[in-house]
Design an enzyme around this catalytic site. Sequence first.
Site: not given
Length: 447
Positions: A78, A152, A176
Amino acid sequence: MSTWVGRTAAEIAVAVREKRATPREVVAEHLARIERLDGRIGAFRTVRAEAALAEADAVGARADLTELTLAGVPVAVKDNLGVRGESTRVGSAATPDTPAGDDHVTVARLRAAGAVVVGLTNVPELCVFGTTDGVHGIARNPWDTSRTAGGSSGGSAAAVAAGLVPVALGNDGMGSLRIPAANCGLVTIKPGHGVVPAGIGEGDWFGMSENGPLATTVEDARLLLSVLADPDVVRPAAPGTRRIALSLRSPLAGVTISRPYADAAREAAGLLIRAGHQVRRADPPYPQSLSLTSLAHWTAGTAVDAQGLDPRLLTRRTRVHAAVGRRFLPVVRRGGSREALRRRLEPFFDAYDVLLTPALARRSPQAAPWHERGWLRNLVANTAYSPLTPPWNLTGWPAMSVPIGTLPSGAPCAVQLVGRPGSEAELLELAGRLEELRPWRRTAPLD
């Protein structure tokens, strides 16, 4: 035809350790799939093709190759965690395009175990929202590309669900990991506080954000967690009958759970009863103030992360989110509301070992440039579909998302499992039982 794309991380690592495959050929096959499919998915901000192949060769030459837990396994990271030699943009035009000098500790642990980082994945700006879109692209759900992958950690989830990598690294500050995993049919676990090193942004959203795995199987989620965390955390759970509470109530007032997600939770409850566990309908005593507490911490975390960034380069929804959060900073920093929530919920987890809920309230929003839309519109869209995850960041307790069933569109549905501190092994055990009783297709049919 590819040999290693679509295999699990566990399968790849065994093959590499046994010299039935080389890290280079495994990584090369996944890079070829990324090149062919990611234009449709938008999982990656940057792909490290040349560097990944060189690093794969280095893994193949290691003297300890036969002992590496993740030997030759391609992973995606990420884009809010440092990868040496790559910039960390956190989905924004306001962040510096400066290469990181060192790997984040979690990335370093993956590399030490033999994994190869193939790229950094797309996130919403400053990892704020449950839709992954922004100046670096839109991450789509591989099962239904008209819909967002979620956020996210949306790019990481999309990469795994599309078979671009077998596993990925993400993190979870208000859902997330669990939100995109639920959208994309993946297994994930948000560990309890302190189980995995955090170091996310400026202060880990007041200690609410945790790093964790995204995988297609419970075995792979456990494997990655064993590398990221102390191995004792993922020891086999002691056998026994679990007391499980089934709740179909939204923690946030005014939000209802749609039928497919409620049905998925009921189905999971039935499967766990068949497996010998005790399941009862029971709702945690969520306080009426939970909506305000969640909003305060969500926005205040963004206010801290936005400090020092040029506001002219931030999108409007992020600027407003941070401005709202600055008003809440004094009360959030005191931490009283989180401690009160833990005290309120602890007796419930004395009566029950695990809480079973729907993972989401409804299917994810359209894959669209939500970063160009107003803050209130984003707030309503996010809250309406993902009200079930925030309480467990506020408490710091472990929670999982596990695929169960499908939506009318054919995209995956999912449930959430929540436990008391230190119950990661128990949650993984229950998730594995659900996987055994209700097998799911591991990756989206994109070919």
